[in-house]
Design a protein around this motif. Structure first.
Motif: not given
Length: 294
Positions: A110, A113, A174-175, A178, A181-182
């Motif tokens: 993170r 990145e 990377p996706s 993300g 994180d959500a």
């Protein structure tokens, strides 16, 4: 009427009439001549006999030129590949991935990145360069044994395909971060799992790479234009990759790293291709000695 006068009279009566005179003389009768022979066909662009024109890469200007160019192309591609793979593996993966610690690995990626994305891109370009190297070395070693050279090229090309499958595991990290994180970071373990899958697939593909190097070492050893020491070192490098790949597969938790020492053969071959490979030319007039150095 008898005598000479009668004979003269008969000759005058039976003589063929004289054709009337014309102002234009009659054209001479046509004479038939053999058409000039066709000029000999020019040599094929590949400088090869007709029975060899269908061979792979025969469209190149000349086998001699092909050998010189393929050596330089292969050496340059190997140099670029070493730089990119070294950056992606040691400067990116080794610095960001904490073995066995999913949370720390996810946090490192993170925070860096873009560096991680550059590393994935470096791996991808290195895989493409593997295909270029496979082609160049096939052309360069085809005079030694075309079948073995083609098999070695296919092994490296298939290895490049397996390597791209491994890189695809990293491309989704990377996706996935993300999404983690959500959801409050519950996917960090899956991120580390994808990275481990990348290493597992890559290790399995290295067995093909080791076979490729072993065949390459054999061709270099049998050739008359590559030093035999180079061939031996490349063969040892291939055996090192085979030992590492099969060791991890057959012995769980194996920490064998033979390639860390045997990779010297790859470096020696790369340097020789860049320094000496461009001086190798094919001698079509001497079948017993198909290649010579200028």
């Amino acid at each position: 009427m008898t005598g000479p006068r009668v004979d003269r009279f008969h000759r005058l009566v039976h003589r063929a009439p004289t054709p009337p005179a014309t102002s234009c003389p009659s054209p001479p009768p046509p004479t038939w001549r053999r058409s000039p022979p066709r000029p000999p066909a020019t040599a094929s662009p590949s400088c090869l006999p007709a029975d060899q024109a269908r061979r792979p890469f025969a469209w190149l200007p000349c086998r001699a030129l092909a050998s010189a160019h393929s050596a330089l192309i292969g050496g340059t591609a190997l140099l670029a590949l070493a730089v990119l793979a070294g950056f992606a593996n040691f400067a990116v993966m080794e610095s960001l991935v904490a073995e066995g610690d999913a949370q720390r690995t996810a946090q490192n990626i993170r925070e860096a990145e873009m560096l991680f994305r550059y590393g994935v891109a470096g791996f991808l370009v290195a895989a493409v360069l593997d295909v270029v190297v496979a082609w160049a070395l096939q052309v360069f070693f085809a005079p030694v044994h075309e079948g073995v050279a083609m098999l070695g090229a296919w092994l490296r090309a298939v290895y490049a395909g397996v390597f791209i499958v491994a890189i695809a595991q990293l491309a989704g990290v990377p996706s996935l971060l993300g999404a983690a994180d959500a959801t409050g970071g519950r996917l960090d373990a899956e991120v580390l799992s994808k990275i481990n899958a990348f290493h597992d697939i890559w290790d399995a593909g290295l067995s093909l790479f080791g076979l490729h190097l072993a065949l390459l070492g054999y061709l270099a050893y049998k050739s008359r234009y590559v030093p035999r020491l180079v061939g031996v070192l490349v063969l040892i490098a291939g055996l090192g990759y085979l030992v590492d790949s099969l060791g991890r597969l057959l012995v769980p938790g194996s920490s064998i790293e033979a390639a860390m020492f045997t990779f010297v053969g790859e470096v020696v071959l790369m340097v020789w291709l860049l320094v000496k490979g461009g001086r190798v030319t094919v001698d079509e007039s001497e079948p017993a000695s198909p290649v010579r150095q200028r």
